[in-house]
Design a protein around this motif. Structure first.
Motif, PDB file in Angstrom:
ATOM      1  N   THR A   1      30.294  77.130  56.621  1.00  0.00           N
ATOM      2  CA  THR A   1      30.688  76.349  57.794  1.00  0.00           C
ATOM      3  C   THR A   1      30.520  74.864  57.501  1.00  0.00           C
ATOM      4  O   THR A   1      29.751  74.467  56.618  1.00  0.00           O
ATOM      5  CB  THR A   1      29.833  76.712  59.010  1.00  0.00           C
ATOM      6  N   ASP A   2      31.232  74.037  58.260  1.00  0.00           N
ATOM      7  CA  ASP A   2      31.090  72.587  58.098  1.00  0.00           C
ATOM      8  C   ASP A   2      29.650  72.148  58.283  1.00  0.00           C
ATOM      9  O   ASP A   2      29.138  71.315  57.531  1.00  0.00           O
ATOM     10  CB  ASP A   2      31.980  71.846  59.107  1.00  0.00           C
ATOM     11  N   ASP A   3      28.997  72.703  59.291  1.00  0.00           N
ATOM     12  CA  ASP A   3      27.624  72.294  59.580  1.00  0.00           C
ATOM     13  C   ASP A   3      26.701  72.612  58.418  1.00  0.00           C
ATOM     14  O   ASP A   3      25.918  71.761  57.983  1.00  0.00           O
ATOM     15  CB  ASP A   3      27.124  72.990  60.849  1.00  0.00           C
ATOM     16  N   ASP A   4      26.787  73.830  57.891  1.00  0.00           N
ATOM     17  CA  ASP A   4      25.914  74.220  56.788  1.00  0.00           C
ATOM     18  C   ASP A   4      26.201  73.389  55.540  1.00  0.00           C
ATOM     19  O   ASP A   4      25.270  72.863  54.895  1.00  0.00           O
ATOM     20  CB  ASP A   4      26.092  75.705  56.456  1.00  0.00           C
ATOM     21  N   PHE A   5      27.467  73.270  55.182  1.00  0.00           N
ATOM     22  CA  PHE A   5      27.845  72.584  53.959  1.00  0.00           C
ATOM     23  C   PHE A   5      27.484  71.112  54.022  1.00  0.00           C
ATOM     24  O   PHE A   5      26.807  70.580  53.131  1.00  0.00           O
ATOM     25  CB  PHE A   5      29.344  72.748  53.693  1.00  0.00           C
ATOM     26  N   TRP A   6      27.935  70.413  55.056  1.00  0.00           N
ATOM     27  CA  TRP A   6      27.750  68.960  55.095  1.00  0.00           C
ATOM     28  C   TRP A   6      26.323  68.550  55.432  1.00  0.00           C
ATOM     29  O   TRP A   6      25.865  67.486  55.000  1.00  0.00           O
ATOM     30  CB  TRP A   6      28.736  68.332  56.066  1.00  0.00           C
ATOM     31  N   SER A   7      25.599  69.385  56.172  1.00  0.00           N
ATOM     32  CA  SER A   7      24.186  69.087  56.420  1.00  0.00           C
ATOM     33  C   SER A   7      23.411  69.130  55.105  1.00  0.00           C
ATOM     34  O   SER A   7      22.675  68.201  54.769  1.00  0.00           O
ATOM     35  CB  SER A   7      23.583  70.083  57.422  1.00  0.00           C
ATOM     36  N   ASP A   8      23.585  70.223  54.355  1.00  0.00           N
ATOM     37  CA  ASP A   8      22.893  70.325  53.069  1.00  0.00           C
ATOM     38  C   ASP A   8      23.334  69.211  52.128  1.00  0.00           C
ATOM     39  O   ASP A   8      22.510  68.591  51.444  1.00  0.00           O
ATOM     40  CB  ASP A   8      23.170  71.683  52.420  1.00  0.00           C
ATOM     41  N   TRP A   9      24.629  68.957  52.075  1.00  0.00           N
ATOM     42  CA  TRP A   9      25.123  67.909  51.192  1.00  0.00           C
ATOM     43  C   TRP A   9      24.495  66.567  51.547  1.00  0.00           C
ATOM     44  O   TRP A   9      23.986  65.852  50.675  1.00  0.00           O
ATOM     45  CB  TRP A   9      26.652  67.805  51.281  1.00  0.00           C
ATOM     46  N   GLY A  10      24.509  66.193  52.823  1.00  0.00           N
ATOM     47  CA  GLY A  10      24.015  64.887  53.239  1.00  0.00           C
ATOM     48  C   GLY A  10      22.524  64.709  53.023  1.00  0.00           C
ATOM     49  O   GLY A  10      22.076  63.696  52.474  1.00  0.00           O
ATOM     50  N   TYR A  11      21.745  65.697  53.453  1.00  0.00           N
ATOM     51  CA  TYR A  11      20.294  65.578  53.312  1.00  0.00           C
ATOM     52  C   TYR A  11      19.867  65.569  51.845  1.00  0.00           C
ATOM     53  O   TYR A  11      19.020  64.765  51.438  1.00  0.00           O
ATOM     54  CB  TYR A  11      19.607  66.729  54.051  1.00  0.00           C
ATOM     55  N   LEU A  12      20.457  66.473  51.061  1.00  0.00           N
ATOM     56  CA  LEU A  12      20.079  66.537  49.651  1.00  0.00           C
ATOM     57  C   LEU A  12      20.597  65.321  48.884  1.00  0.00           C
ATOM     58  O   LEU A  12      19.933  64.841  47.951  1.00  0.00           O
ATOM     59  CB  LEU A  12      20.600  67.831  49.037  1.00  0.00           C
TER      60      LEU A  12
END
Length: 312
Positions: free
Chosen positions: A251-262
């Motif tokens: 999902t967008d939320d899972d992918f972009w949250s992990d991408w942004g934080y990491l």
């Protein structure tokens, strides 16, 4: 007979030469040539003896040989003492010469690396053999210490750099972030100095930080050698397509949250490491200022993006 000569003899090799590779390494690394007398062939290897407390890679190559071998060119591992590893000489890392490539050539190379990482990430999990990667305050604290050290020595260091990092970690509550993507086997340190192109394939070295974690862990570390807006946009889009081709649609939320934080956490980590290399004489004042400015700018940009999109 030295232990190195003895070890090569056990592999039916005669050591011909050994030359240390000088650099910021965790241990001692040598380029070696050896003769396989049965074939009358001279072979080129890299021999690495591990520094005390930096020997995790030995365990990884011994316990996860079936998973690591397709992505590495390790020939043999010695559990001690001294703990060491022998691998084929892969030549120069991808980073050497990367910045001289055209924009399209850079995308092709990075695309090949991402495709290879996606293959690693798609392997069966190994929960019992690898630690779990977790976000913490470690890189923030190290980076703040490094920037304060820099400020105490250089008049051009800006206090705003520290402020940006503090605000990002506080606003996003980064030290307590729980990754959302399914945990996979991650290399843990695939920046371009640890990536090689040899025999028409991508290979990775330095598996010390391998762990179970979000696949975006590796992706955002790979991005630390990219200082171009177009490439930074290209990487997550291309990698997400790699996952979809393997039937993984996050999902967008899972992918972009992990991408942004990491990405923010690793920008901070590598910023601290680049400052350390500067203190060791591996970068000029001008070079380190450009690196810091870029990474601070990216931290500001991604912090705003995560807050605006609500990807927390």
């Amino acid at each position: 007979m030295s232990h190195v000569v003895r070890r090569f003899k056990e592999l039916n090799l005669k050591l011909l030469s050994k030359k240390e590779i000088v650099g910021a390494h965790a241990g001692k690394i040598y380029k070696v040539e050896a003769l396989r007398e049965s074939e009358n062939a001279i072979l080129r290897y890299i021999y690495k003896e591990f520094a005390h407390g930096r020997n995790k890679e030995v365990e990884i190559h011994m316990d996860l040989a079936d998973r690591v071998k397709p992505f590495s060119r390790v020939v043999n591992v010695w559990d001690g003492p001294p703990q060491a590893m022998l691998m084929w000489d892969l030549g120069s890392p991808v980073k050497e010469g990367f910045y001289a490539l055209s924009a399209e050539e850079k995308k092709v190379m990075i695309g090949d690396v991402l495709t290879r990482l996606a293959l690693l990430h798609n392997m069966s999990p190994s929960q019992d053999k690898l630690p779990i990667h977790r976000v913490s305050s470690e890189w923030r604290d190290w980076c703040l210490d490094q920037l304060r050290r820099l400020s105490s020595r250089k008049s051009w260091a800006l206090p705003g750099w520290e402020k940006t990092i503090l605000e990002a970690y506080e606003q996003l509550n980064i030290p307590y972030y729980q990754t959302k993507c399914p945990a996979v086997i991650t290399h843990g340190d695939p920046h371009l100095e640890n990536v090689f192109y040899k025999d028409d394939e991508i290979w990775f070295i330095d598996w010390e930080w391998a762990a179970m974690g979000s696949p975006l862990r590796d992706v955002t570390i790979l991005m630390q050698d990219l200082y171009d807006n177009d490439l930074v946009s290209f990487v997550p889009a291309f990698y997400r397509e790699c996952l979809r081709e393997r039937g993984i649609d996050l999902t967008d939320d899972d992918f972009w949250s992990d991408w942004g934080y990491l990405y923010i956490d690793h920008l901070t980590m590598m910023l601290a490491w680049e400052v350390e290399k500067y203190f060791q004489g591996y970068a000029s004042d001008e070079e380190i200022q450009k690196i810091i400015d870029w990474k601070i700018g990216e931290i500001e940009r991604v912090t705003e993006m995560l807050e605006t999109k609500g990807w927390k």
